[in-house]
Design a protein around this motif. Structure first.
Motif, mmCIF file in Angstrom:
data_model
loop_
_atom_site.group_PDB
_atom_site.id
_atom_site.type_symbol
_atom_site.label_atom_id
_atom_site.label_comp_id
_atom_site.label_asym_id
_atom_site.label_seq_id
_atom_site.Cartn_x
_atom_site.Cartn_y
_atom_site.Cartn_z
ATOM 1 N N LEU A 130 37.073 38.422 51.628
ATOM 2 C CA LEU A 130 36.501 38.318 50.475
ATOM 3 C C LEU A 130 37.652 37.396 49.524
ATOM 4 N N GLU A 131 36.519 36.439 48.910
ATOM 5 C CA GLU A 131 37.109 35.677 47.869
ATOM 6 C C GLU A 131 36.722 35.282 47.154
ATOM 7 N N LEU A 132 36.825 35.093 45.680
ATOM 8 C CA LEU A 132 35.798 34.791 44.391
ATOM 9 C C LEU A 132 36.647 33.443 43.954
ATOM 10 N N LYS A 133 35.787 32.676 44.154
ATOM 11 C CA LYS A 133 36.107 31.464 43.466
ATOM 12 C C LYS A 133 35.271 30.943 42.114
ATOM 13 N N VAL A 134 36.374 30.559 41.386
ATOM 14 C CA VAL A 134 35.823 30.495 39.908
ATOM 15 C C VAL A 134 34.525 31.652 39.206
ATOM 16 N N LEU A 135 34.606 32.425 39.445
ATOM 17 C CA LEU A 135 33.463 34.040 39.550
ATOM 18 C C LEU A 135 33.634 34.292 37.782
ATOM 19 N N LYS A 136 32.856 33.957 37.826
ATOM 20 C CA LYS A 136 32.741 34.795 35.765
ATOM 21 C C LYS A 136 31.242 35.049 35.978
ATOM 22 N N LYS A 137 31.577 36.148 34.222
ATOM 23 C CA LYS A 137 30.978 37.000 34.073
ATOM 24 C C LYS A 137 30.695 36.442 32.421
ATOM 25 N N ASN A 138 29.818 36.354 31.828
ATOM 26 C CA ASN A 138 29.443 36.425 30.428
ATOM 27 C C ASN A 138 28.598 37.548 30.467
ATOM 28 N N TYR A 139 28.747 38.474 29.318
ATOM 29 C CA TYR A 139 27.601 39.352 28.826
ATOM 30 C C TYR A 139 27.228 38.847 27.702
ATOM 31 N N GLY A 140 26.120 38.140 27.097
ATOM 32 C CA GLY A 140 25.936 36.764 26.265
ATOM 33 C C GLY A 140 26.882 35.835 25.579
ATOM 34 N N ALA A 141 27.769 36.036 24.598
ATOM 35 C CA ALA A 141 28.774 35.256 24.464
ATOM 36 C C ALA A 141 29.953 35.234 24.633
ATOM 37 N N VAL A 142 29.636 36.910 25.423
ATOM 38 C CA VAL A 142 31.089 37.534 25.714
ATOM 39 C C VAL A 142 31.409 36.722 26.747
ATOM 40 N N GLU A 143 32.243 36.451 27.387
ATOM 41 C CA GLU A 143 33.246 36.103 28.163
ATOM 42 C C GLU A 143 34.412 37.886 28.820
ATOM 43 N N ALA A 144 32.775 38.290 29.835
ATOM 44 C CA ALA A 144 34.003 39.965 30.536
ATOM 45 C C ALA A 144 35.243 39.273 31.135
ATOM 46 N N LEU A 145 34.433 38.752 32.098
ATOM 47 C CA LEU A 145 35.520 37.789 33.110
ATOM 48 C C LEU A 145 35.844 36.526 33.391
ATOM 49 N N LYS A 146 36.823 36.053 32.830
ATOM 50 C CA LYS A 146 37.264 34.641 32.401
ATOM 51 C C LYS A 146 36.923 33.948 34.765
ATOM 52 N N PRO A 147 36.578 32.600 34.868
ATOM 53 C CA PRO A 147 36.412 32.250 35.537
ATOM 54 C C PRO A 147 37.672 32.352 36.031
ATOM 55 N N ALA A 148 37.625 33.172 37.933
ATOM 56 C CA ALA A 148 38.559 34.173 38.589
ATOM 57 C C ALA A 148 38.228 33.901 40.338
ATOM 58 N N THR A 149 39.898 33.369 39.988
ATOM 59 C CA THR A 149 39.929 33.224 42.117
ATOM 60 C C THR A 149 40.649 34.173 42.801
ATOM 61 N N MET A 150 40.364 34.782 43.406
ATOM 62 C CA MET A 150 41.493 35.624 44.058
ATOM 63 C C MET A 150 40.780 35.937 45.093
ATOM 64 N N THR A 151 41.915 36.107 46.572
ATOM 65 C CA THR A 151 41.149 36.164 47.672
ATOM 66 C C THR A 151 42.030 38.064 48.283
ATOM 67 N N PHE A 152 40.597 38.644 48.831
ATOM 68 C CA PHE A 152 41.298 39.905 48.792
ATOM 69 C C PHE A 152 41.471 39.374 50.878
ATOM 70 N N LEU A 153 42.475 39.972 51.483
ATOM 71 C CA LEU A 153 42.860 39.739 52.388
ATOM 72 C C LEU A 153 42.356 41.084 53.583
ATOM 73 N N SER A 154 42.047 40.704 55.174
ATOM 74 C CA SER A 154 41.474 41.514 56.004
ATOM 75 C C SER A 154 42.705 43.301 56.115
ATOM 76 N N GLY A 155 42.393 44.145 55.763
ATOM 77 C CA GLY A 155 43.309 45.288 56.443
ATOM 78 C C GLY A 155 44.103 45.226 55.411
ATOM 79 N N GLU A 156 45.026 44.964 54.043
ATOM 80 C CA GLU A 156 45.459 45.077 53.491
ATOM 81 C C GLU A 156 45.037 45.982 52.082
ATOM 82 N N ILE A 157 45.793 46.105 51.954
ATOM 83 C CA ILE A 157 45.375 47.864 50.538
ATOM 84 C C ILE A 157 46.022 46.776 48.695
ATOM 85 N N HIS A 158 44.753 46.480 48.451
ATOM 86 C CA HIS A 158 45.347 45.618 47.137
ATOM 87 C C HIS A 158 44.649 46.113 45.771
ATOM 88 N N ALA A 159 46.014 46.003 44.964
ATOM 89 C CA ALA A 159 45.141 46.954 43.770
ATOM 90 C C ALA A 159 45.017 46.176 43.057
#
Lengths: 516, 324
Positions: A29-58
């Motif tokens: 699973l990969e996030l590419k500049v994923l972003k979430k705004n509630y109205g004018a509020v940035e709840a999640l600023k552009p995030a790029t993360m990678t989850f590797l198969s079979g890992e425990i990712h905290a």
């Protein structure tokens, strides 16, 4: 091994239909500049993360750092504002929860969302019942569920009503349920918040087993020692920003905390020592529902810690002392004078304040405004003739919001809109405005972020300085261990051991709490 | 910190929303009146307007009492039966030669006692509000029928029966009674601490208890107020129809609950006001009145009321969800 794999097998057809298994260690699973705004509020600023198969990712971060926003995006509960999510290399919409589940993405929430009146087996198969010609195969489901539970070493009866189990046990059922759904990607949201040490150990065993079967785990927790015990990699969120991802072997607790809050670990357990003053309250052989023969003393300027597993009788003792449940034997001396506390009002008038264990069930009127919650114990004082002095009402609420730095635009916002840490501050604000000599804090930092924790501990010092005494109940040993001037250990309703500040080792205290 | 910004996107301050909702209801009422005025010549006649105010007045008073109970997350199904029973009691007392003032007082006191009984069943016996008030609904009708032997008791007291037909400053006396109830009700619910306690108990009674609120007393208060309002309406009804009859006010409990819900009261508790149920009651009265004037089959009125409840509560749900 038999039970779980057999049941999981039934669902394997569905999983392979939606995505090809990704080899271990490759991005699932990969996030590419994923972003979430509630109205004018940035709840999640552009995030790029990678989850590797079979890992425990905290994933760690304070409340409001964006963890729940991220979970909701991944489980299809809310739509993203912009950016991409790649699942097994291909962009996916994740437009609704059903799509996430169909792809094998599941979440286990902190609060159990199952049906308390159905049996454990019925809950595990809910929405996916075994049928035979349109009729449910109840016996077969109970047997299969029991096989899974036994296999996991949970020691729970599959035919018991779910509501008859402890919250911790229900959490284990919820996890087992997710585990047999053919899940490829499982998110745990603070799963151990309500678990005993033993239940946590069972849960960890299950998580490791799922990992060995190739499931990718995302583990969200406030408890860093769990992160170090379980995780392969850890990501930190702060203020809606992804501030970094580290392999667990290349980081340490201090670095993670610094990333989360820009504050060092010594500053969290803020402890000031005061010379103990007069005795505020003394119980002699106090007994009641859930606790027996408890004798202890609280003096001005000291924190008395009560440690034990959930259900050890600490909260019951607190409720007994506070007059919520009638005590059946023993005596209470308040500042040297024998008193009987028949109800909550008597306790309040003496000068006892209780911040109860569950904010949702006991602490707050969630669908009412913050201001009303803060003022609830003191409306009597604000009444002039028939009516409440509304200026005083507003002023008191605003003062507590300001002093405690409750993050809200207005006292009229509903308490339910607040994060765990801010809700706890509302409960505390209620008692600061009322005033008391003895403050009982029952699990004050469950579901509270590190920053707010530190604020709460500093507040303890302020209360002690002003001559109050504190009873601190916690299932989290480091907390009571670092803060309590005197530490009492509870087991099965009895006070079984007492220690002075840091006089016994963690292992010793834990052993006393678990068995004789 | 982001915590702050995220939460500022949360629900708007509550007071503004409540006022907006009240204004919307008021707007709906005005629109209904204007439409009926255009559709029929009979609507804007003094006779019809005072008739409308009389019709709405009694439901409005019942709805205000009902709202106190619903705010505590309870329900009072007995109010219609209490109205009928009160009309019997007052007629019976007057027929027995009891002075008017004493008959009125005794009837109201009986309302208080019925409320005490309800709260006793809920608090001490642990019965659900639905069950205990349902039991009273049927029992009170039965007792009323026993007293009257299944017939009616006529009221001969002139002073009593002319009251409901009287006007004061050109406004029907029954409508003045709404004001007599609503003003203290407003002070009680929105300005006194007991009103705050009603909301707290309805939201989370355990949290209220641990904050020092006397939860049992609050529940007593809510049910006493509801039954007393119902007994008061029973007096007004007896005055209007000039008889005591145990089968009167059939189904008024549902009218009262509907008015309250249309007025924005949440059946899950902890949400409600005094102006809401008043507006709700007059909206219902207007629909009934309009349907009569337009010669709509009276059976349709019940269907329209049902649909209106669904539509208004649905919009209210949308509003709450949107606020999240």
């Amino acid at each position: 091994m038999t039970g779980l794999s057999e049941v999981t097998q039934r669902h394997d057809g569905q999983i392979t239909a939606v995505g090809h298994p990704v080899p271990k260690g490759e991005p699932i699973l990969e996030l590419k500049v994923l972003k979430k705004n509630y109205g004018a509020v940035e709840a999640l600023k552009p995030a790029t993360m990678t989850f590797l198969s079979g890992e425990i990712h905290a994933i760690v971060g304070e409340n409001g750092a964006g963890k729940s926003t991220l979970i909701k995006l991944l489980t299809g509960v809310i739509p993203r504002t912009s950016g991409e999510i790649l699942w097994c290399g291909a962009p996916v919409a994740l437009a609704n929860p059903n799509e996430a589940i169909a792809r094998g993405i599941n979440a286990v929430h902190q609060e159990v969302v199952l049906c308390p009146h159905l049996s454990v087996a019925a809950n595990m198969f809910l929405g996916d019942e075994m049928n035979s010609r349109g009729l449910m195969r109840k016996r077969a489901m109970t047997d299969a569920a029991q096989a899974v539970l036994d296999d996991l070493g949970f020691n729970l009866p599959a035919n018991a009503e779910l509501g008859s189990l402890t919250i911790g046990q229900q959490q284990l059922v919820a996890t087992a349920r997710a585990a047999m759904r053919g899940t490829q990607f499982l998110i745990f949201d603070e799963p151990t918040a309500y678990l005993t040490g033993q239940e946590s150990a069972q849960l960890f065993r299950l998580i490791r087993r799922l990992q060995s079967q190739g499931v990718t785990i995302v583990y969200i927790s406030h408890r860093l020692e769990e992160v170090f015990e379980l995780a392969d990699r850890v990501s930190v969120l702060r203020d809606g920003t992804h501030v970094g991802t580290r392999p667990i072997t290349e980081t340490n607790e201090a670095e993670l905390i610094a990333l989360m809050i820009n504050r060092t670990i010594e500053q969290i357990y803020h402890k000031e020592h005061f010379a103990p003053g007069e005795t505020i309250v003394e119980t002699r052989g106090l007994s009641g529902p859930g606790f027996r023969d408890v004798s202890l003393t609280v003096r001005a300027g000291e924190i008395v810690g009560l440690y034990g597993l959930i259900g050890a009788g600490r909260s019951e003792f607190a409720l007994g002392l506070y007059g919520r449940h009638p005590t059946t034997a023993g005596e209470i001396y308040w500042q040297g004078r024998k008193v009987s506390i028949a109800n909550e009002r008597t306790a309040m008038e003496l000068g006892i304040a209780l911040a109860p264990e569950s904010r949702r069930d006991q602490g707050l009127c969630l669908n009412l405004p913050i201001g009303l919650n803060i003022n609830l114990p003191v409306f009597r004082r604000m009444t002039r003739g028939l009516t409440i002095n509304r200026a005083e009402e507003a002023a008191n609420a605003d003062r507590q919001i300001r002093d405690l730095q409750i993050k809200t635009p207005s006292r009229r916002v509903l308490a339910s809109a607040m994060s765990g840490g801010n809700q706890q501050k509302i409960v505390i604000g209620k008692w600061l405005s009322h005033g008391a000599r003895l403050f009982i804090f029952d699990e004050p930092t469950v579901g509270v972020d590190v920053g707010t924790k530190a604020e709460i501990y500093r507040l303890f010092a302020r209360l002690l300085e002003n001559g109050a005494g504190i009873i601190l109940i916690s299932s989290y040993l480091p907390e009571v261990y670092e803060l309590a001037d005197r530490l009492h250990v509870f087991r099965q309703g009895r006070l079984v051991a007492s220690h002075d500040y840091r006089a016994a080792s963690h292992e010793e205290v834990l052993a006393q709490a678990i068995n004789a | 910190m982001s915590v702050e910004t995220i939460e500022s996107a949360g629900p708007a301050p509550r007071k503004g929303v409540s006022i907006l909702f009240g204004l919307t209801l008021f707007g709906l009422l005005i629109v209904l009146w204007l439409l009926l005025g255009l559709a029929t010549n009979a609507f804007w006649t003094p006779n019809n307007i005072s008739n409308l105010l009389r019709q709405g007045a009694m439901t409005a008073i019942l709805a205000v009492g009902q709202t106190f109970v619903i705010i505590t997350a309870g329900i009072d199904l007995s109010v219609g039966a209490v109205v009928g029973f009160s009309s019997v009691v007052v007629a019976w007392l007057l027929a027995a030669g009891v002075p008017l003032w004493l008959a009125l007082l005794a009837t109201l006191l009986m309302g208080v006692l019925i409320g005490v009984f309800h709260a006793f069943g809920i608090v001490r016996m642990g019965l659900p509000p639905f069950i205990i008030t349902l039991a009273t609904l049927t029992s009170l009708r039965g007792i009323g029928l026993l007293i009257t032997n299944g017939s009616t008791i006529s009221i001969t007291n002139e002073a009593f029966t002319t009251f409901s037909r009287a006007d004061f400053l050109g406004i029907p006396s029954l409508f003045w009674m709404v004001i007599v109830v609503a003003v203290p009700a407003y002070v009680f619910l929105h300005l006194s601490r007991f009103g705050r306690y009603l909301f707290a108990v309805g939201s989370n009674s355990e949290a209220a208890r641990l904050s020092g609120v006397n939860v049992n007393r609050t529940i007593y208060l809510a049910y006493i107020l509801s039954s007393t309002c119902a007994a008061f309406v029973g007096l007004l009804l007896a005055s209007r129809i000039g008889i005591g009859n145990a089968t009167q006010a059939e189904g008024w409990e549902l009218q009262a609950i509907a008015s309250s819900v249309i007025g924005g009261t949440s059946l899950f508790g902890a949400v409600g006001s005094v102006h809401g149920p008043l507006l709700g009651a007059f909206i219902l009265a207007t629909i009934n009145n309009g349907a009569n004037l337009l010669n709509v089959n009276s059976f349709w009125q019940r269907i329209i009321t049902g649909l209106l409840i669904i539509v208004i509560v649905y919009f209210d749900q949308l509003r709450r969800r949107g606020a999240r």
